[in-house]
Design a protein around this motif. Structure first.
Motif, PDB file in Angstrom:
ATOM      1  N   ARG A  83      -5.906   6.456  10.155  1.00  0.00           N
ATOM      2  CA  ARG A  83      -6.552   7.363   9.210  1.00  0.00           C
ATOM      3  C   ARG A  83      -6.666   6.653   7.865  1.00  0.00           C
ATOM      4  NH1 ARG A  83      -8.691  10.820  12.718  1.00  0.00           N
ATOM      5  NH2 ARG A  83      -7.230  12.303  13.651  1.00  0.00           N
ATOM      6  N   TYR A  84      -7.820   6.788   7.229  1.00  0.00           N
ATOM      7  CA  TYR A  84      -8.035   6.173   5.918  1.00  0.00           C
ATOM      8  C   TYR A  84      -8.091   7.265   4.852  1.00  0.00           C
ATOM      9  CZ  TYR A  84      -9.943   2.477   8.958  1.00  0.00           C
ATOM     10  OH  TYR A  84     -10.141   1.542   9.940  1.00  0.00           O
ATOM     11  N   VAL A  85      -7.433   7.021   3.741  1.00  0.00           N
ATOM     12  CA  VAL A  85      -7.499   7.935   2.600  1.00  0.00           C
ATOM     13  C   VAL A  85      -7.570   7.103   1.327  1.00  0.00           C
ATOM     14  CG1 VAL A  85      -6.202   9.783   3.735  1.00  0.00           C
ATOM     15  CG2 VAL A  85      -4.983   8.070   2.387  1.00  0.00           C
ATOM     16  N   GLN A  86      -7.997   7.738   0.248  1.00  0.00           N
ATOM     17  CA  GLN A  86      -7.924   7.060  -1.040  1.00  0.00           C
ATOM     18  C   GLN A  86      -6.458   6.882  -1.430  1.00  0.00           C
ATOM     19  OE1 GLN A  86     -10.166   8.826  -4.194  1.00  0.00           O
ATOM     20  NE2 GLN A  86     -12.135   8.602  -3.164  1.00  0.00           N
ATOM     21  N   SER A  87      -6.146   5.742  -2.033  1.00  0.00           N
ATOM     22  CA  SER A  87      -4.763   5.483  -2.443  1.00  0.00           C
ATOM     23  C   SER A  87      -4.293   6.494  -3.473  1.00  0.00           C
ATOM     24  CB  SER A  87      -4.639   4.067  -3.016  1.00  0.00           C
ATOM     25  OG  SER A  87      -5.009   3.107  -2.060  1.00  0.00           O
ATOM     26  N   THR A  88      -5.210   6.897  -4.339  1.00  0.00           N
ATOM     27  CA  THR A  88      -4.873   7.875  -5.371  1.00  0.00           C
ATOM     28  C   THR A  88      -5.576   9.190  -5.068  1.00  0.00           C
ATOM     29  OG1 THR A  88      -6.700   7.036  -6.733  1.00  0.00           O
ATOM     30  CG2 THR A  88      -4.506   6.144  -7.147  1.00  0.00           C
ATOM     31  N   PRO A  89      -4.908  10.317  -5.247  1.00  0.00           N
ATOM     32  CA  PRO A  89      -5.548  11.614  -4.990  1.00  0.00           C
ATOM     33  C   PRO A  89      -6.618  11.910  -6.026  1.00  0.00           C
ATOM     34  CG  PRO A  89      -3.370  11.904  -5.963  1.00  0.00           C
ATOM     35  CD  PRO A  89      -3.511  10.444  -5.677  1.00  0.00           C
ATOM     36  N   ASP A  90      -7.412  12.952  -5.773  1.00  0.00           N
ATOM     37  CA  ASP A  90      -8.438  13.322  -6.740  1.00  0.00           C
ATOM     38  C   ASP A  90      -7.805  14.051  -7.928  1.00  0.00           C
ATOM     39  OD1 ASP A  90      -7.914  15.932  -5.953  1.00  0.00           O
ATOM     40  OD2 ASP A  90      -9.742  16.146  -4.761  1.00  0.00           O
ATOM     41  N   LEU A  91      -8.642  14.543  -8.836  1.00  0.00           N
ATOM     42  CA  LEU A  91      -8.144  15.169 -10.060  1.00  0.00           C
ATOM     43  C   LEU A  91      -7.287  16.396  -9.791  1.00  0.00           C
ATOM     44  CD1 LEU A  91     -11.339  14.892 -12.306  1.00  0.00           C
ATOM     45  CD2 LEU A  91      -9.261  13.508 -12.423  1.00  0.00           C
ATOM     46  N   ASP A 134     -13.774   6.236   4.763  1.00  0.00           N
ATOM     47  CA  ASP A 134     -13.909   5.348   5.919  1.00  0.00           C
ATOM     48  C   ASP A 134     -13.631   3.925   5.450  1.00  0.00           C
ATOM     49  OD1 ASP A 134     -14.465   3.914   8.148  1.00  0.00           O
ATOM     50  OD2 ASP A 134     -16.464   4.730   8.482  1.00  0.00           O
ATOM     51  N   GLY A 135     -12.479   3.402   5.800  1.00  0.00           N
ATOM     52  CA  GLY A 135     -12.088   2.077   5.340  1.00  0.00           C
ATOM     53  C   GLY A 135     -12.174   1.000   6.403  1.00  0.00           C
ATOM     54  N   THR A 136     -12.931   1.258   7.474  1.00  0.00           N
ATOM     55  CA  THR A 136     -12.973   0.311   8.591  1.00  0.00           C
ATOM     56  C   THR A 136     -13.463  -1.065   8.161  1.00  0.00           C
ATOM     57  OG1 THR A 136     -13.345   2.109  10.166  1.00  0.00           O
ATOM     58  CG2 THR A 136     -13.896  -0.109  10.895  1.00  0.00           C
ATOM     59  N   ASP A 137     -14.561  -1.115   7.409  1.00  0.00           N
ATOM     60  CA  ASP A 137     -15.103  -2.414   6.998  1.00  0.00           C
ATOM     61  C   ASP A 137     -14.126  -3.167   6.098  1.00  0.00           C
ATOM     62  OD1 ASP A 137     -17.362  -1.944   8.456  1.00  0.00           O
ATOM     63  OD2 ASP A 137     -18.600  -1.338   6.761  1.00  0.00           O
ATOM     64  N   VAL A 138     -13.444  -2.437   5.217  1.00  0.00           N
ATOM     65  CA  VAL A 138     -12.471  -3.075   4.326  1.00  0.00           C
ATOM     66  C   VAL A 138     -11.290  -3.611   5.133  1.00  0.00           C
ATOM     67  CG1 VAL A 138     -10.948  -2.737   2.342  1.00  0.00           C
ATOM     68  CG2 VAL A 138     -13.155  -1.576   2.423  1.00  0.00           C
ATOM     69  N   LEU A 139     -10.844  -2.837   6.119  1.00  0.00           N
ATOM     70  CA  LEU A 139      -9.719  -3.283   6.940  1.00  0.00           C
ATOM     71  C   LEU A 139     -10.097  -4.502   7.776  1.00  0.00           C
ATOM     72  CD1 LEU A 139      -6.818  -2.852   7.728  1.00  0.00           C
ATOM     73  CD2 LEU A 139      -7.548  -1.175   9.433  1.00  0.00           C
ATOM     74  N   LYS A 140     -11.340  -4.563   8.235  1.00  0.00           N
ATOM     75  CA  LYS A 140     -11.796  -5.763   8.944  1.00  0.00           C
ATOM     76  C   LYS A 140     -11.651  -6.992   8.047  1.00  0.00           C
ATOM     77  CE  LYS A 140     -15.188  -3.701  12.115  1.00  0.00           C
ATOM     78  NZ  LYS A 140     -16.622  -3.622  12.483  1.00  0.00           N
ATOM     79  N   SER A 141     -12.025  -6.838   6.781  1.00  0.00           N
ATOM     80  CA  SER A 141     -11.915  -7.957   5.840  1.00  0.00           C
ATOM     81  C   SER A 141     -10.465  -8.379   5.647  1.00  0.00           C
ATOM     82  CB  SER A 141     -12.525  -7.566   4.487  1.00  0.00           C
ATOM     83  OG  SER A 141     -13.902  -7.290   4.616  1.00  0.00           O
ATOM     84  N   VAL A 142      -9.555  -7.412   5.647  1.00  0.00           N
ATOM     85  CA  VAL A 142      -8.130  -7.721   5.509  1.00  0.00           C
ATOM     86  C   VAL A 142      -7.656  -8.600   6.669  1.00  0.00           C
ATOM     87  CG1 VAL A 142      -5.813  -6.702   5.667  1.00  0.00           C
ATOM     88  CG2 VAL A 142      -7.508  -5.722   4.115  1.00  0.00           C
ATOM     89  N   ILE A 143      -8.057  -8.231   7.886  1.00  0.00           N
ATOM     90  CA  ILE A 143      -7.642  -9.001   9.062  1.00  0.00           C
ATOM     91  C   ILE A 143      -8.260 -10.397   9.035  1.00  0.00           C
ATOM     92  CG2 ILE A 143      -7.567  -9.042  11.574  1.00  0.00           C
ATOM     93  CD1 ILE A 143      -5.955  -6.783  10.259  1.00  0.00           C
ATOM     94  N   ILE A 144      -9.533 -10.471   8.661  1.00  0.00           N
ATOM     95  CA  ILE A 144     -10.206 -11.772   8.582  1.00  0.00           C
ATOM     96  C   ILE A 144      -9.520 -12.667   7.561  1.00  0.00           C
ATOM     97  CG2 ILE A 144     -12.359 -12.920   7.920  1.00  0.00           C
ATOM     98  CD1 ILE A 144     -13.759 -10.287   8.918  1.00  0.00           C
TER      99      ILE A 144
END
Length: 284
Positions: A9-17, A25-35
């Motif tokens: 599950r992906y969430v923002q690190s910081t909550p909203d106001l 959706d952090g799938t693309d970012v997580l792919k970059s982490v693995i690469i």
């Protein structure tokens, strides 16, 4: 070997106001982490959160096709005592998930290993305002078959770039070049253009009712995929979809295209999907 499956599950690190947790959706970012870890640009650190002990890791399967398998463990009497962490972000059949398999009794606390993996990924994601949570899968899924299928698809992709970024770098460059070609016909970003004129408003109202409330791709994509699968609508572009439903921060373009790819089967054994399909056949 014992194993356990966790959905990502992906969430923002910081909550909203208002202090609410915001799904993304952090799938693309997580792919970059693995690469980046595989290429040793920014390496993952696996540290026991209970005692601070550092664990080693190496890749059993290099990143390809959305899949990577990392062996994480420690050396004892010259032997590498490890657990396998299979990360599948392909969405071939299921939402992104991780399978943790323990090979040795001396390193078999799966929940501890899951905490280590979560901690490591979130350290790497720190600058992106995205965090991951691992949610235990409480149903039986065919993850072995899915991983093999993903691996084979990834092997096919390697012809474009042997040391690939999940196999799609050169393909993306090709399509970017097409997009810059002024003579290339562009698909419409107007969602209405993909709906049949006679029932356009009725279909759109129903889609909003079935889509607006959801925050996760697996839920928001059911209705539109059913319509496309039954050939009731044409396939909208990602831009048209997110403009119409305001989901640009909740679903990535690769995730959207994966769910709309009829060669994939992300809703296998999904009762809700079958119920929607039966309703649509009668309604439209």
């Amino acid at each position: 070997m014992k194993y356990k499956v966790f959905f990502i599950r992906y969430v923002q690190s910081t909550p909203d106001l208002f202090g609410n947790v915001v799904p993304v959706d952090g799938t693309d970012v997580l792919k970059s982490v693995i690469i980046n870890d595989f290429r040793k640009r920014k390496e993952l650190s696996f540290i026991n959160p209970r005692n601070g002990k550092i664990y080693y890791r190496h890749y059993a399967i290099m990143p390809q096709g959305g899949l990577a398998v990392i062996d994480v463990g420690k050396y004892e009497d010259g032997n590498f005592v490890y657990a396998s962490v299979a990360i599948n972000l392909s969405r071939n059949q299921y939402q992104p998930y991780i399978v943790i398999g323990c090979h040795h009794s001396g390193f078999s606390d799966i929940n501890l290993i899951a905490d280590m993996v979560t901690q490591s990924l979130n350290w790497a994601l720190n600058d992106s305002n995205i965090a991951v949570k691992l949610v235990a899968c409480n149903k039986s899924i065919a993850w072995e078959k899915d991983i093999v299928h993903t691996y084979l698809n990834g092997m096919e992709s390697r012809m474009f770039n042997p040391m690939n970024a999940f196999g799609f770098e050169l393909i993306e460059e090709h399509f970017e070049a097409l997009g810059k070609n002024p003579n290339k016909h562009r698909k419409s970003a107007n969602f209405d253009d993909y709906l049949p004129r006679a029932k356009r408003q009725e279909i759109k109202a129903w889609l909003h009712n079935e889509t607006d409330q959801y925050m996760y791709p697996v839920d928001m994509m059911r209705a539109i995929r059913v319509l496309y699968e039954l050939n009731i609508i044409k396939k909208p572009t990602y831009e048209a979809f997110v403009r119409e439903f305001g989901k640009e921060h909740l679903i990535a373009v690769s995730t959207y295209n994966s769910y709309m790819n009829l060669n994939n089967n992300p809703y296998e054994n999904d009762t809700a999907y079958e119920e929607i399909k039966a309703y649509v056949k009668e309604k439209f």
